[in-house]
Design a protein around this motif. Structure first.
Motif, PDB file in Angstrom:
ATOM      1  N   HIS A  14       0.762  -1.291  -0.002  1.00 17.77           N
ATOM      2  CA  HIS A  14      -0.032  -0.198  -0.079  1.00 17.77           C
ATOM      3  C   HIS A  14       0.992   1.391   0.125  1.00 17.77           C
ATOM      4  N   LEU A  20       5.312   3.070   7.504  1.00 17.40           N
ATOM      5  CA  LEU A  20       4.272   3.795   8.292  1.00 17.40           C
ATOM      6  C   LEU A  20       4.968   5.290   8.598  1.00 17.40           C
ATOM      7  N   THR A 212      -7.245  -1.898   3.587  1.00 17.94           N
ATOM      8  CA  THR A 212      -5.795  -1.946   3.765  1.00 17.94           C
ATOM      9  C   THR A 212      -5.508  -2.986   4.838  1.00 17.94           C
ATOM     10  N   CYS A 214      -3.520  -4.639   7.826  1.00 17.81           N
ATOM     11  CA  CYS A 214      -2.563  -4.311   8.616  1.00 17.81           C
ATOM     12  C   CYS A 214      -2.400  -5.466   9.831  1.00 17.81           C
ATOM     13  N   THR A 215      -3.216  -6.328   9.856  1.00 19.34           N
ATOM     14  CA  THR A 215      -3.182  -7.362  10.971  1.00 19.34           C
ATOM     15  C   THR A 215      -3.315  -8.838  10.459  1.00 19.34           C
ATOM     16  N   PHE A 231      -1.533  -4.420   1.623  1.00 21.62           N
ATOM     17  CA  PHE A 231      -1.226  -4.198   2.938  1.00 21.62           C
ATOM     18  C   PHE A 231      -0.198  -3.173   3.412  1.00 21.62           C
ATOM     19  N   GLU A 232      -0.060  -2.819   4.609  1.00 21.23           N
ATOM     20  CA  GLU A 232       0.972  -1.929   5.226  1.00 21.23           C
ATOM     21  C   GLU A 232       1.371  -2.369   6.726  1.00 21.23           C
ATOM     22  N   GLY A 233       2.306  -2.007   6.980  1.00 24.58           N
ATOM     23  CA  GLY A 233       2.905  -2.295   8.453  1.00 24.58           C
ATOM     24  C   GLY A 233       3.372  -3.475   8.933  1.00 24.58           C
TER      25      GLY A 233
END
Length: 242
Positions: A14, A20, A212, A214-215, A231-233
């Motif tokens: 993402h 982040l 998005t 994140c988990t 996705f991100e993080g």
């Protein structure tokens, strides 16, 4: 139907594989390089500059990312390129600079960010750049007025609806976009499952990616109800596919 297996073959980073916005910021060449190094596809955002050039930037205003006042549509592409993102050495690239940088090494999913009255020519110019690009790339947007322009300019470029919501009026608005030759959907992972996503996957055999994630719960929700994640993080398995 166009083969879009490449769209769901690997996780989609993402705004690139940023951290982040701690040291590596979103929608920068540094974030895109980190995605390429790990074999992730790239999602990015594009606005139209004051002189009609597609530039890679998420927000309509400059404050959060460039720490200055004003709006993207008030700056030329050169002026946008002179800005520094988050106090780093990274600048705002044009879409052409991004394409030249990626060179087809990973797929691209380009989200068009509309500003009513300020985005004339955005769809046409992005599509012209992607028609000349030798690599896998798709376009998508939340903005229905932009999606209505996709059929006139996209040709063989895959086109998508970015969407969210579970209420009837939201889903009916999404159904109306199926009249404009979209070929995939990007849907909020927190709004799955729903009857629109089920319809496009099961009846139209259309790929659905999520945003998005994140988990781990978002990963599980994605692969229960969609085909791939944005996705991100965190760092997912780059080869996981639906």
């Amino acid at each position: 139907m166009t083969d879009l297996s490449w769209l769901v073959a690997r996780p989609i980073a993402h705004r690139g594989y940023h951290d982040l916005n701690k040291a590596v910021w979103e929608n920068t060449l540094s974030a895109f390089d980190r995605a390429i190094d790990r074999g992730y596809a790239i999602e990015c955002d594009v606005h139209l500059s004051a002189d009609g050039v597609p530039v890679v930037f998420h927000d309509d205003d400059l404050k959060r990312l460039a720490r200055t006042e004003g709006y993207v549509w008030q700056r030329t592409a050169a002026e946008m390129g002179a800005l520094r993102i988050g106090g780093t050495a990274d600048y705002v690239p044009t879409l052409q600079q991004l394409l030249d940088h990626v060179r087809g090494r990973v797929p691209l999913v380009v989200e068009l960010k509309g500003i009513p009255g300020r985005d004339e020519g955005l769809v046409e110019k992005v599509c012209a750049l992607l028609h000349a690009y030798r690599g896998e790339a798709a376009i998508m947007s939340f903005d229905h007025w932009l999606i209505r322009q996709f059929p006139a300019h996209a040709g063989t470029i895959p086109t998508g609806l970015t969407a969210y919501g579970t209420k009837d009026h939201e889903l009916e608005a999404h159904f109306s976009m199926l009249a404009h030759d979209i070929s995939f959907v990007s849907y909020s992972v927190s709004d799955l499952p729903n009857r629109f996503v089920r319809f496009v996957r099961e009846r139209l055999h259309m790929p659905v990616i999520t945003w998005t994630v994140c988990t781990q719960a978002g990963v599980e929700q994605t692969f229960a109800h969609a085909d791939q994640m944005t996705f991100e993080g965190f760092e997912p398995d780059p080869v996981r596919a639906a």
